[in-house]
Motif scaffolding. Structure first.
Motif, PDB file in Angstrom:
ATOM      1  N   VAL A  77       0.816  -1.203   0.000  1.00 58.44           N
ATOM      2  CA  VAL A  77       0.000   0.000   0.000  1.00 58.44           C
ATOM      3  C   VAL A  77       0.852   1.256   0.000  1.00 58.44           C
ATOM      4  CG1 VAL A  77      -1.646   1.361   1.360  1.00 58.44           C
ATOM      5  CG2 VAL A  77      -2.010  -1.090   1.041  1.00 58.44           C
ATOM      6  N   GLU A  78       1.825   1.345   0.915  1.00 63.09           N
ATOM      7  CA  GLU A  78       2.608   2.571   1.036  1.00 63.09           C
ATOM      8  C   GLU A  78       3.491   2.809  -0.180  1.00 63.09           C
ATOM      9  OE1 GLU A  78       2.039   4.845   3.209  1.00 63.09           O
ATOM     10  OE2 GLU A  78       0.551   3.576   4.198  1.00 63.09           O
ATOM     11  N   GLU A  79       4.066   1.740  -0.716  1.00 56.20           N
ATOM     12  CA  GLU A  79       4.892   1.906  -1.919  1.00 56.20           C
ATOM     13  C   GLU A  79       4.039   2.361  -3.102  1.00 56.20           C
ATOM     14  OE1 GLU A  79       6.998  -1.680  -2.680  1.00 56.20           O
ATOM     15  OE2 GLU A  79       8.290  -1.504  -0.903  1.00 56.20           O
ATOM     16  N   THR A  80       2.865   1.765  -3.227  1.00 51.97           N
ATOM     17  CA  THR A  80       1.977   2.151  -4.326  1.00 51.97           C
ATOM     18  C   THR A  80       1.520   3.589  -4.164  1.00 51.97           C
ATOM     19  OG1 THR A  80       1.197  -0.131  -4.497  1.00 51.97           O
ATOM     20  CG2 THR A  80      -0.132   1.562  -5.557  1.00 51.97           C
ATOM     21  N   LEU A  81       1.143   3.958  -2.956  1.00 51.23           N
ATOM     22  CA  LEU A  81       0.694   5.330  -2.714  1.00 51.23           C
ATOM     23  C   LEU A  81       1.798   6.319  -3.060  1.00 51.23           C
ATOM     24  CD1 LEU A  81      -1.611   7.097  -1.560  1.00 51.23           C
ATOM     25  CD2 LEU A  81      -0.530   6.866   0.691  1.00 51.23           C
ATOM     26  N   LYS A  92      -3.902  10.181  -7.261  1.00 48.48           N
ATOM     27  CA  LYS A  92      -4.491   9.959  -5.939  1.00 48.48           C
ATOM     28  C   LYS A  92      -5.895  10.543  -5.860  1.00 48.48           C
ATOM     29  CE  LYS A  92       0.022  10.121  -3.617  1.00 48.48           C
ATOM     30  NZ  LYS A  92       0.908  10.925  -2.732  1.00 48.48           N
ATOM     31  N   ILE A  93      -6.058  11.729  -6.412  1.00 48.55           N
ATOM     32  CA  ILE A  93      -7.379  12.359  -6.429  1.00 48.55           C
ATOM     33  C   ILE A  93      -8.370  11.490  -7.188  1.00 48.55           C
ATOM     34  CG2 ILE A  93      -8.692  14.338  -7.320  1.00 48.55           C
ATOM     35  CD1 ILE A  93      -6.175  16.046  -6.724  1.00 48.55           C
ATOM     36  N   LYS A  94      -7.908  10.884  -8.261  1.00 50.82           N
ATOM     37  CA  LYS A  94      -8.771  10.025  -9.074  1.00 50.82           C
ATOM     38  C   LYS A  94      -9.339   8.880  -8.260  1.00 50.82           C
ATOM     39  CE  LYS A  94      -8.754   7.425 -13.436  1.00 50.82           C
ATOM     40  NZ  LYS A  94      -7.908   6.897 -14.538  1.00 50.82           N
ATOM     41  N   LEU A  95      -8.574   8.382  -7.297  1.00 50.16           N
ATOM     42  CA  LEU A  95      -9.014   7.249  -6.486  1.00 50.16           C
ATOM     43  C   LEU A  95     -10.143   7.607  -5.519  1.00 50.16           C
ATOM     44  CD1 LEU A  95      -5.653   5.533  -5.451  1.00 50.16           C
ATOM     45  CD2 LEU A  95      -7.259   4.827  -7.245  1.00 50.16           C
ATOM     46  N   GLY A 152     -11.947   2.631  16.772  1.00 53.13           N
ATOM     47  CA  GLY A 152     -10.814   1.977  16.135  1.00 53.13           C
ATOM     48  C   GLY A 152     -11.102   1.395  14.768  1.00 53.13           C
ATOM     49  N   PHE A 153     -12.085   1.925  14.057  1.00 59.50           N
ATOM     50  CA  PHE A 153     -12.396   1.429  12.715  1.00 59.50           C
ATOM     51  C   PHE A 153     -11.240   1.707  11.770  1.00 59.50           C
ATOM     52  CE2 PHE A 153     -14.363   2.277   8.473  1.00 59.50           C
ATOM     53  CZ  PHE A 153     -14.757   0.979   8.191  1.00 59.50           C
ATOM     54  N   LYS A 154     -10.795   0.672  11.053  1.00 57.30           N
ATOM     55  CA  LYS A 154      -9.637   0.797  10.161  1.00 57.30           C
ATOM     56  C   LYS A 154     -10.007   0.742   8.684  1.00 57.30           C
ATOM     57  CE  LYS A 154      -6.864   0.777  13.716  1.00 57.30           C
ATOM     58  NZ  LYS A 154      -6.226   2.041  14.154  1.00 57.30           N
ATOM     59  N   GLY A 155     -11.283   0.542   8.380  1.00 58.24           N
ATOM     60  CA  GLY A 155     -11.677   0.306   7.004  1.00 58.24           C
ATOM     61  C   GLY A 155     -11.935   1.568   6.206  1.00 58.24           C
ATOM     62  N   LEU A 156     -12.569   1.358   5.050  1.00 56.68           N
ATOM     63  CA  LEU A 156     -12.876   2.432   4.112  1.00 56.68           C
ATOM     64  C   LEU A 156     -14.251   3.001   4.413  1.00 56.68           C
ATOM     65  CD1 LEU A 156     -12.316   2.713   0.371  1.00 56.68           C
ATOM     66  CD2 LEU A 156     -14.699   2.612   1.111  1.00 56.68           C
ATOM     67  N   VAL A 157     -14.376   4.311   4.284  1.00 51.54           N
ATOM     68  CA  VAL A 157     -15.676   4.983   4.414  1.00 51.54           C
ATOM     69  C   VAL A 157     -16.068   5.502   3.041  1.00 51.54           C
ATOM     70  CG1 VAL A 157     -16.949   6.906   5.421  1.00 51.54           C
ATOM     71  CG2 VAL A 157     -15.290   5.636   6.812  1.00 51.54           C
ATOM     72  N   MET A 158     -17.205   5.019   2.552  1.00 51.84           N
ATOM     73  CA  MET A 158     -17.733   5.518   1.266  1.00 51.84           C
ATOM     74  C   MET A 158     -19.029   6.273   1.516  1.00 51.84           C
ATOM     75  SD  MET A 158     -19.462   2.180  -0.585  1.00 51.84           S
ATOM     76  CE  MET A 158     -18.064   1.095  -0.332  1.00 51.84           C
ATOM     77  N   ASP A 199      -4.448  10.437   3.016  1.00 52.56           N
ATOM     78  CA  ASP A 199      -5.221   9.710   4.026  1.00 52.56           C
ATOM     79  C   ASP A 199      -6.414   8.997   3.411  1.00 52.56           C
ATOM     80  OD1 ASP A 199      -3.496  10.524   6.018  1.00 52.56           O
ATOM     81  OD2 ASP A 199      -4.777  12.174   6.708  1.00 52.56           O
ATOM     82  N   ARG A 200      -7.060   9.656   2.471  1.00 53.19           N
ATOM     83  CA  ARG A 200      -8.241   9.060   1.846  1.00 53.19           C
ATOM     84  C   ARG A 200      -7.835   8.006   0.820  1.00 53.19           C
ATOM     85  NH1 ARG A 200      -9.378  11.658   5.486  1.00 53.19           N
ATOM     86  NH2 ARG A 200      -9.379   9.506   6.183  1.00 53.19           N
ATOM     87  N   ALA A 201      -6.861   8.275  -0.006  1.00 52.95           N
ATOM     88  CA  ALA A 201      -6.437   7.313  -1.029  1.00 52.95           C
ATOM     89  C   ALA A 201      -5.875   6.053  -0.392  1.00 52.95           C
ATOM     90  CB  ALA A 201      -5.399   7.960  -1.944  1.00 52.95           C
ATOM     91  N   ARG A 202      -5.209   6.199   0.747  1.00 48.91           N
ATOM     92  CA  ARG A 202      -4.638   5.037   1.449  1.00 48.91           C
ATOM     93  C   ARG A 202      -5.728   4.014   1.781  1.00 48.91           C
ATOM     94  NH1 ARG A 202      -2.197   7.651   4.928  1.00 48.91           N
ATOM     95  NH2 ARG A 202      -0.065   7.500   4.098  1.00 48.91           N
ATOM     96  N   LYS A 203      -6.889   4.468   2.208  1.00 49.15           N
ATOM     97  CA  LYS A 203      -7.963   3.555   2.576  1.00 49.15           C
ATOM     98  C   LYS A 203      -8.505   2.800   1.365  1.00 49.15           C
ATOM     99  CE  LYS A 203      -7.771   4.257   6.908  1.00 49.15           C
ATOM    100  NZ  LYS A 203      -7.267   3.161   7.771  1.00 49.15           N
TER     101      LYS A 203
END
Length: 897
Positions: free
Chosen positions: A54-58, A66-69, A264-270, A318-322
């Protein structure tokens, strides 16, 4: 709240700790092997995770990438970036997997509505349903299922009440957790929704749910909190509405402070679809993904916000990472990207669908032991508007194209045939809000099969196309694209070749209609556009010139439902039905929603109401037993609008009363996703509540009627005697709003809590349900409460009948010495116990401090006050069998899960 050990026999229990691991799939293949259609408790053998850091890709992405994601690609996919980042696919739930199409999609399995699954009080069943939905997701190349829904049923009038499990946060959250654990055990992400206080459809994009923090915490946030405590949902969906004046998609307090930091939620928020109303605010609040695409509030707007330093690159990161973290899970699942969609149909799946249907049926009355039906019955009258149609689901995004259906009439006929019982049918009355679709009676004009032909043009194909002048003999220009469809409700949000068909276009729908009965028929038409319906070459319905608008299609911009009578149709004779339409005016008004418009054609044989009632009553008189199947359907309970009242529609109540007078051996089956009122309840000896039962609805009903299944479900919501008794009345919906806000005046006294505190007796209480067995409760014991607030409750249940049965034991807690007003009792745990005739079993449930606490706004924390608490074990919220007490020696205070 109960510790997971309160369910010692369940897969949910065994997987509780495992499901909390931060990266379930990142370690490579799991140890157990999973076979499709079998072993619902076992996760699949998945391939090792592909090389995706994840971090390498980001770090490798540009800020524009990143904005596109941060926004979707169309309705059902995330954005892709070259060969590094593929699109993840998602699909609507929660009771089925529609796939990527509203129009012409791959047929799907439909499970009982969530209120039905909640009524089962069965975490094992919820887990199995989750696994089965995961299987279908995998078959359809879907990485993310948009479910489950855990919004609290504040009022039974809510259009989407059927999508949530219960009015009680404990039942709601624990069933959801089991569902999530099952779904994610096969590598498919759940999406817990709609966070939070999304409890009505009226003005749902803008309404402010004005609620105290205590009520918000104890009632509306609690099911989300419990789902996170007992499972690990990989995604969360924000709701459309505002909470105390702030849109949830812009609330850093709800998304960052509570959801991510406190829980402690670690997931994605859509976002919910078109549920983002800002750029910088929603990104800073924590909404990772705007859906659907193309973006309206992000994209270039994010670039502008960066330039003005309303946002910083770290916010985008922060948002693209999720998004990338969820993509990492998608890689690990082994589900292909951009895969073809396939259906699932196995004997094991059909059995589960049937089990789920029967296990969600609540026996409300059986005064004279008419049920189960025996071979002594020689003739059965099946009567009612819900008998001949399979009402599998409520309306809106929960609707899907079922792979198959079994109607109540078909299920009863099949079981009765095995016993040599004669079954006859009478409609009795009609209750449809919209005319039933043409689907069972249409075929292609060329004789090649069932369905209709749909043709598209980008330019007007003839001078008189879609005008009031009949133009069926005009020569049309060749269409740019065409397809066939099985149905007469074409919601053209997708499924159209956008490389050939422009958004503003013309289209023609052509089919042959062959009625199964002779007589006069009422045809109806709704268009998302302008056009006409022609019947056998003649203009029948004119919607070509400034038609009245209705409440259909997106934004309520479809036409009104226009009806016309067509006389003297002959059974077995085919008639040509054609609709010519252009969508230009509609598309101009809804530019933010990619679609091509749509049409809905319905038809129903016209009946004389009095004649239909008389025929039903006469049939009931002539039969040993009458089975009345009444209720609501997806026209009455649907996303997009709330109900106006709790009444059964049309002449249903009169039909029930007259049939009950004609035959005392009448079984009334009500089908609805939420509560309705029964003015005839005192006269009815036998009553069943079936909710919406999915594919196997009919067989599930028949299994209970004929005793193949002993009913064990309990009501997941209170059935009131009248609307005025509902705790949220009158502060609900369009009649209760105050300048764009709804006041949650009842506070924490929602559902059964409100009836009890006001001493109002409902028609049927929360948790109520009968069985063909009888049960005895005994030997309640409560352990000492530890310094951390943990304690154990044990008791014994005995089946005192001669019939195998299952009983749902419910454990309620009452705070006898609270410093704040608290409910008389609150459900904190439950256990479904299977018992042979005469068998006894010991039940053990372990609780922690959460079972004792309330939210103290002054402290900003949960508090369990020292003192005496009552432990109440019962068969419902009102039928308490055993009572004990515990003592907490020291006041406890905490924040978080």
């Amino acid at each position: 709240m109960t510790n997971i050990r309160a369910f010692p026999d369940s897969n949910f229990a065994r997987r509780g700790a495992e499901s909390r691991r931060p990266h379930l799939w990142s370690a490579g293949p799991l140890e157990q092997t999973y076979k499709k259609g079998h072993g619902y408790s076992s996760p699949p053998l998945l391939p090792k995770i592909m090389s995706f850091n994840v971090e390498e890709t980001l770090a490798s992405l540009s800020i524009i990438q990143k904005i596109k994601l941060l926004a979707g690609l169309g309705w059902w996919h995330t954005e892709s970036i070259d060969d590094r980042i593929p699109s993840m696919r998602m699909s609507d739930g929660p009771n089925g997997v529609r796939g990527t199409r509203f129009f012409n999609g791959v047929p799907s399995s439909c499970f009982p509505s969530s209120t039905g699954l909640g009524a089962s009080f069965d975490v094992d069943l919820a887990y199995k349903v989750g696994v089965a939905l995961g299987e279908e997701c995998r078959a359809k190349g879907c990485h993310i299922l948009l479910g489950p829904t855990v919004n609290t049923q504040r009022s039974p009038l809510g259009g989407r009440s059927f999508e949530s499990f219960a009015e009680d946060p404990a039942l709601n959250g624990l069933i959801a957790a089991a569902y999530i654990n099952g779904l994610q055990s096969v590598g498919v992400s759940s999406t817990l929704k709609h966070y939070v206080a999304n409890d009505q459809e009226f003005e749902r994009f803008s309404i402010s749910s004005d609620v105290s923090e205590r009520a918000l915490r104890e009632i509306y946030l609690k099911p989300f909190q419990l789902a996170l405590k007992h499972s690990d949902p990989w995604a969360m969906m924000t709701s459309y509405n505002r909470v105390n004046g702030v849109h949830v998609s812009e609330s850093s307090w709800l998304l960052n402070d509570i959801l991510r930091k406190e829980w402690g939620f670690k997931g994605l928020v859509m976002s919910d679809w078109i549920g983002v109303y800002s750029t910088a605010e929603s990104i800073k609040a924590g909404v990772d993904l705007e859906m659907p695409g193309p973006s309206v509030m992000r994209g270039k707007a994010v670039e502008r916000s960066l330039a003005g330093q309303k946002l910083f690159p770290s916010d985008v990161d922060d948002r693209a990472r999720k998004v990338l973290e969820l993509l990492q899970r998608a890689y690990a699942s082994g589900i292909p990207f951009n895969a073809p969609e396939e259906g699932v149909d196995t004997p094991e799946l059909r059995k589960l669908l049937r089990d789920a249907a029967s296990d969600s049926i609540v026996l409300l009355k059986n005064d004279h032991n008419i049920l189960p039906l025996s071979s002594n019955v020689k003739s059965i009258a099946v009567i009612g508007p819900n008998a001949k149609y399979a009402m599998t689901s409520g309306g809106g995004s929960a609707r899907l194209l079922e792979s198959y259906t079994v109607t109540p009439l078909e299920g009863i006929q099949s079981s009765a045939k095995d016993l040599g019982v004669d079954v006859k049918f009478a409609l009795g009355t009609t209750t449809h809000k919209y005319n039933p679709l043409l689907d069972p009676y249409i075929s292609l004009q060329d004789g090649s099969g069932k369905g209709a032909l749909l043709e598209f043009w980008n330019e007007k194909p003839s001078k008189h196309f879609a005008t009031a002048e009949p133009s069926l003999n005009d020569s049309l220009k060749p269409c740019v694209w065409s397809c066939t469809t099985k149905g007469s409700n074409c919601v053209l949000l997708d499924g159209v070749d956008e490389t050939k068909v422009e958004k503003e276009c013309y289209y023609r729908y052509t089919t042959s209609f062959t009625p199964d009965e002779s007589g006069t028929y009422q045809f109806s038409l709704i268009l998302a556009g302008r056009g006409n319906l022609y019947f056998d070459g003649k203009l029948a319905i004119d919607l070509s010139n400034a038609p009245l608008l209705g409440d259909s299609y997106f934004m309520g911009l479809g036409t009104a439902d226009v009806k016309v009578l067509i006389q003297d149709l002959k059974a077995g004779q085919s008639y040509k039905v054609e609709v010519q339409c252009n969508n230009h005016e509609y598309i101009k008004q809804v530019p933010i929603i990619p679609n091509w418009g749509g049409l809905r054609i319905g038809a129903v044989k016209v009946i004389d109401p009095e004649t239909a009632l008389r025929d039903a009553v006469n049939l009931a008189k002539a039969s040993d037993v009458a089975i009345l199947v009444v209720g609501l359907n997806h026209d009455w309970e649907s996303e997009g609008y709330d109900r106006d009242d709790l009444e059964l529609p049309g002449l249903c109540n009169r039909l029930v009363s007259e049939v009950l007078n004609a035959n005392p051996r009448t079984i009334v089956i009500n089908q609805s996703g939420s509560a309705v009122t029964f003015p005839w309840i005192d006269e009815a000896p036998t009553v069943l509540q079936t909710f919406y039962g999915g594919n196997e609805l009919g067989n599930g009903i028949a299994d209970v009627l004929f005793g193949k299944v002993n009913p064990s479900a309990k009501l997941s919501l209170t059935f009131p005697k009248r609307l005025q008794d509902v705790p949220s009345f009158p502060s609900y919906g369009n009649k209760g709003q105050e300048h764009g806000r709804i006041l949650y005046n009842e506070g924490v006294f929602v559902g059964y809590r409100g009836y009890q505190i006001k001493n109002v007796k409902p028609m049927f209480p929360f948790g109520y349900g009968l069985s063909y067995s009888t049960f005895e409760y005994s030997t309640l014991k409560c352990s000492r409460v530890s310094s951390e607030g943990k304690f154990i409750v044990t008791f014994t249940i005995k089946n005192t009948s001669q019939v195998y049965g299952r009983e749902v034991a419910q454990i309620y807690i009452s705070d006898e010495e609270a410093s704040l007003p608290r409910p008389q009792r609150e459900l904190k745990g439950f256990k479904k116990v299977a018992l042979k005739a005469g068998e006894s079993k010991a039940v053990e449930a372990e609780f922690d401090r959460e079972a004792l606490g309330f939210y103290d706004e002054r402290r900003g924390s949960w508090v369990a006050e020292k003192g005496i608490f009552s432990v109440l074990v019962g068969a419902s919220s009102e039928d308490i069998k055993l009572k004990g007490s515990i003592e907490l020696m020291t006041t406890l205070s905490w924040v978080g899960l």
